[in-house]
Scaffold this motif. Sequence first.
Motif, PDB file in Angstrom:
ATOM      1  N   LYS A   1       0.835  -1.200   0.000  1.00  0.00           N
ATOM      2  CA  LYS A   1       0.000   0.000   0.000  1.00  0.00           C
ATOM      3  C   LYS A   1       0.869   1.248   0.000  1.00  0.00           C
ATOM      4  O   LYS A   1       2.099   1.172  -0.015  1.00  0.00           O
ATOM      5  CB  LYS A   1      -0.916   0.018   1.226  1.00  0.00           C
TER       6      LYS A   1
ATOM      7  N   GLN B   1       5.164   0.914  -7.525  1.00  0.00           N
ATOM      8  CA  GLN B   1       4.213   0.635  -6.456  1.00  0.00           C
ATOM      9  C   GLN B   1       2.789   0.982  -6.893  1.00  0.00           C
ATOM     10  O   GLN B   1       1.843   0.216  -6.679  1.00  0.00           O
ATOM     11  CB  GLN B   1       4.583   1.436  -5.197  1.00  0.00           C
TER      12      GLN B   1
ATOM     13  N   LEU C   1      -0.512  -1.506  -7.534  1.00  0.00           N
ATOM     14  CA  LEU C   1      -1.809  -1.282  -6.906  1.00  0.00           C
ATOM     15  C   LEU C   1      -2.931  -1.125  -7.935  1.00  0.00           C
ATOM     16  O   LEU C   1      -4.090  -0.875  -7.579  1.00  0.00           O
ATOM     17  CB  LEU C   1      -1.743  -0.037  -6.013  1.00  0.00           C
TER      18      LEU C   1
END
Length: 298
Positions: free
Chosen positions: A54, A79, A83
């Motif tokens: 996250k 990242q 996601l």
Amino acid sequence: MKLQGWIIYNGSLPGTKFLDFAEWIQAAAARKYSQTTIYKNNELLSFLSTDLLKLLKEDMNSLPDYVVFADKDIYLANQLESLGVRVFNRAEVIQNSDDKIASYQQLARQNLPIPKTIVAPKVFTNVQVDTDSVNLAIDQLGFPMIIKEAFGSFGEQVYLIHTKEELVTCVQALQGKAFMFQEFVSSSYGKDIRLHVVGDQVVAGMKRQAANDFRANVSSGATMEAYDPTDEERKLAISAAKALGADFAGVDLLFGPNNRPIICEINSNAHIRNMYDCTGINVADFIIDYILDTINKN
């Protein structure tokens, strides 16, 4: 449904030009009724664990529909993609654009015109200069030649070399860094073309000219004028951007022999204010139109 976006720039760099780019993108998005939030990269920390991936951001309620990534923080871009967020440009594109050696390898795979280039072997610091590599570069490229670091901006890591002594000194100074030996395109001394590609079209172009430098960077004092590229130059710029998989890019072309264009480099996060000042064309509008159209199609 109105699309929500983030615009991310580097929060540690001095000056305002990176925030300026983000604000131009934000204004263009607002004109298309897409709400965006500007973040510094250090406001969005990536968290990784065995069972969780996250972003650490206390006031974040949800992820955006898209991100305009005006930075080179590849780990953060990755990242976001992990996601499920669509990032413009993608992390891999930014990484290959930032690394000029990787860029030239991608372009060469597509048989696109680039200067003759020899990649310097990887070495660590405090070792003797590899004279075999130096001599091979001289034999293949002659003088003058260019030494170009793989990572750099605004022409500051590009060197024009005239003698073997200069070459050895430069190579010694660059120990531990990735760099290349490159053919000097004398027909483009102090001048080049910047074409801004968005999707499948060149949306704006300018010619840059330096008075007393082999580089044509506006940040170093070069002048600029609006430029209408030839069909060949347009096609080459689009092909160069596509070779890296870029959604949008600033493509710099050199004037080769007989004015045939040669690719100098590709910038995945090219600034757009100079282009507007020179041509009156706001590239941000084209970028946002492309992004919203891409998201709506998927």
